[in-house]
Design a protein around this motif. Structure first.
Motif, PDB file in Angstrom:
ATOM      1  N   TYR A  67      -0.688   7.530  -1.252  1.00 14.67           N
ATOM      2  CA  TYR A  67      -0.515   7.041   0.117  1.00 14.67           C
ATOM      3  C   TYR A  67       0.190   8.115   0.930  1.00 14.67           C
ATOM      4  O   TYR A  67       1.194   8.676   0.504  1.00 14.67           O
ATOM      5  CB  TYR A  67       0.326   5.761   0.074  1.00 14.67           C
ATOM      6  N   LEU A  68      -0.324   8.411   2.128  1.00 17.57           N
ATOM      7  CA  LEU A  68       0.289   9.415   2.989  1.00 17.57           C
ATOM      8  C   LEU A  68       1.004   8.803   4.193  1.00 17.57           C
ATOM      9  O   LEU A  68       2.087   9.247   4.566  1.00 17.57           O
ATOM     10  CB  LEU A  68      -0.761  10.417   3.483  1.00 17.57           C
ATOM     11  N   ARG A  69       0.388   7.813   4.831  1.00 15.58           N
ATOM     12  CA  ARG A  69       1.018   7.158   5.991  1.00 15.58           C
ATOM     13  C   ARG A  69       0.226   5.912   6.327  1.00 15.58           C
ATOM     14  O   ARG A  69      -0.894   5.732   5.874  1.00 15.58           O
ATOM     15  CB  ARG A  69       1.079   8.082   7.198  1.00 15.58           C
ATOM     16  N   GLY A  70       0.839   5.055   7.153  1.00 11.40           N
ATOM     17  CA  GLY A  70       0.138   3.858   7.593  1.00 11.40           C
ATOM     18  C   GLY A  70       0.766   3.293   8.850  1.00 11.40           C
ATOM     19  O   GLY A  70       1.944   3.548   9.137  1.00 11.40           O
ATOM     20  N   GLU A 111      -4.523  10.560   0.124  1.00 11.21           N
ATOM     21  CA  GLU A 111      -4.840  11.909  -0.360  1.00 11.21           C
ATOM     22  C   GLU A 111      -6.327  12.069  -0.629  1.00 11.21           C
ATOM     23  O   GLU A 111      -6.897  13.127  -0.378  1.00 11.21           O
ATOM     24  CB  GLU A 111      -4.062  12.213  -1.644  1.00 11.21           C
ATOM     25  N   SER A 112      -6.951  11.032  -1.176  1.00 11.70           N
ATOM     26  CA  SER A 112      -8.362  11.109  -1.544  1.00 11.70           C
ATOM     27  C   SER A 112      -8.933   9.706  -1.677  1.00 11.70           C
ATOM     28  O   SER A 112      -8.188   8.720  -1.717  1.00 11.70           O
ATOM     29  CB  SER A 112      -8.528  11.843  -2.879  1.00 11.70           C
ATOM     30  N   VAL A 113     -10.236   9.627  -1.775  1.00 11.09           N
ATOM     31  CA  VAL A 113     -10.880   8.334  -1.983  1.00 11.09           C
ATOM     32  C   VAL A 113     -10.449   7.737  -3.326  1.00 11.09           C
ATOM     33  O   VAL A 113     -10.280   6.537  -3.452  1.00 11.09           O
ATOM     34  CB  VAL A 113     -12.423   8.434  -1.860  1.00 11.09           C
ATOM     35  N   LEU A 151       0.829  -1.203   0.000  1.00 13.22           N
ATOM     36  CA  LEU A 151       0.000   0.000   0.000  1.00 13.22           C
ATOM     37  C   LEU A 151       0.865   1.255   0.000  1.00 13.22           C
ATOM     38  O   LEU A 151       0.572   2.227  -0.705  1.00 13.22           O
ATOM     39  CB  LEU A 151      -0.937  -0.005   1.208  1.00 13.22           C
ATOM     40  N   ALA A 152       1.946   1.247   0.773  1.00  8.73           N
ATOM     41  CA  ALA A 152       2.832   2.414   0.885  1.00  8.73           C
ATOM     42  C   ALA A 152       3.495   2.776  -0.436  1.00  8.73           C
ATOM     43  O   ALA A 152       3.884   3.927  -0.644  1.00  8.73           O
ATOM     44  CB  ALA A 152       3.887   2.168   1.959  1.00  8.73           C
ATOM     45  N   ALA A 153       3.616   1.825  -1.328  1.00 11.97           N
ATOM     46  CA  ALA A 153       4.266   2.063  -2.620  1.00 11.97           C
ATOM     47  C   ALA A 153       3.327   2.714  -3.642  1.00 11.97           C
ATOM     48  O   ALA A 153       3.778   3.104  -4.716  1.00 11.97           O
ATOM     49  CB  ALA A 153       4.805   0.745  -3.177  1.00 11.97           C
ATOM     50  N   ARG A 154       2.056   2.840  -3.312  1.00 12.12           N
ATOM     51  CA  ARG A 154       1.072   3.354  -4.263  1.00 12.12           C
ATOM     52  C   ARG A 154       0.983   4.881  -4.216  1.00 12.12           C
ATOM     53  O   ARG A 154       1.107   5.482  -3.144  1.00 12.12           O
ATOM     54  CB  ARG A 154      -0.306   2.753  -3.993  1.00 12.12           C
ATOM     55  N   PRO A 155       0.730   5.508  -5.377  1.00 18.87           N
ATOM     56  CA  PRO A 155       0.531   6.963  -5.392  1.00 18.87           C
ATOM     57  C   PRO A 155      -0.660   7.360  -4.523  1.00 18.87           C
ATOM     58  O   PRO A 155      -1.670   6.655  -4.479  1.00 18.87           O
ATOM     59  CB  PRO A 155       0.235   7.263  -6.864  1.00 18.87           C
TER      60      PRO A 155
END
Length: 113
Positions: free
Chosen positions: A34-37, A56-58, A28-32
Motif C-alpha cells: 500500500y502506498l497511499r489512499g 506498488e503493483s497489481v 487496506l493501509a495496513a497491507r504490504p
C-alpha cells in the motif's frame, strides 16, 4: 497501480458510509504494498464518493484483498461501489515541473489477458 472505487450514497447514510469507509481504508493501509489512499466526495454532488488507493503493483493489491481485516472491513464496502473498472496501471507520469516518464504496460499482448 491506482484503484478507484466510486460510490453513490444517500445523504442520510453518509455518516455510516464514512465510518465504514474509514475502517476499509485503515484495513487496506495496513497491507504490504500500500502506498497511499484517500476518501473523496464530489464537490458538486455530495452523494458521490470515491475511495482511491495506490499500490506498488497489481500483485500487492490482489494479495491485500486476501487479508482478514480487508475481507471484514473493505470487501463488503467495495462490493457496493459502482460496477465499473476500478484498477488502473500507470503508463505515464510527471512530477511537478518534471519530464513525462513513460512506462510500458504490464498487460500481455495476447487476447486472454
Amino acid at each position: 497501480m491506482l484503484v478507484t472505487n466510486r460510490f453513490v450514497v444517500d445523504t442520510e447514510a453518509s455518516a455510516a458510509f464514512t465510518e465504514r469507509a474509514h475502517a476499509a481504508l485503515a484495513a487496506l493501509a495496513a497491507r504490504p504494498g500500500y502506498l497511499r489512499g484517500e476518501l473523496l466526495r464530489a464537490l458538486d454532488d455530495p452523494t458521490h464518493w470515491c475511495l482511491v488507493t495506490e499500490w506498488e503493483s497489481v500483485g500487492t493489491y490482489r494479495r491485500a484483498l486476501g487479508g482478514f481485516d480487508v475481507k471484514v472491513h473493505a470487501t463488503p464496502l467495495l462490493a457496493e461501489s459502482v460496477d465499473e473498472p476500478s484498477a488502473y496501471e500507470t503508463l505515464a507520469s510527471a512530477a511537478p515541473a518534471g519530464e513525462i516518464v513513460i512506462v510500458p504496460s504490464d498487460r500481455a499482448a495476447g487476447p486472454y489477458r
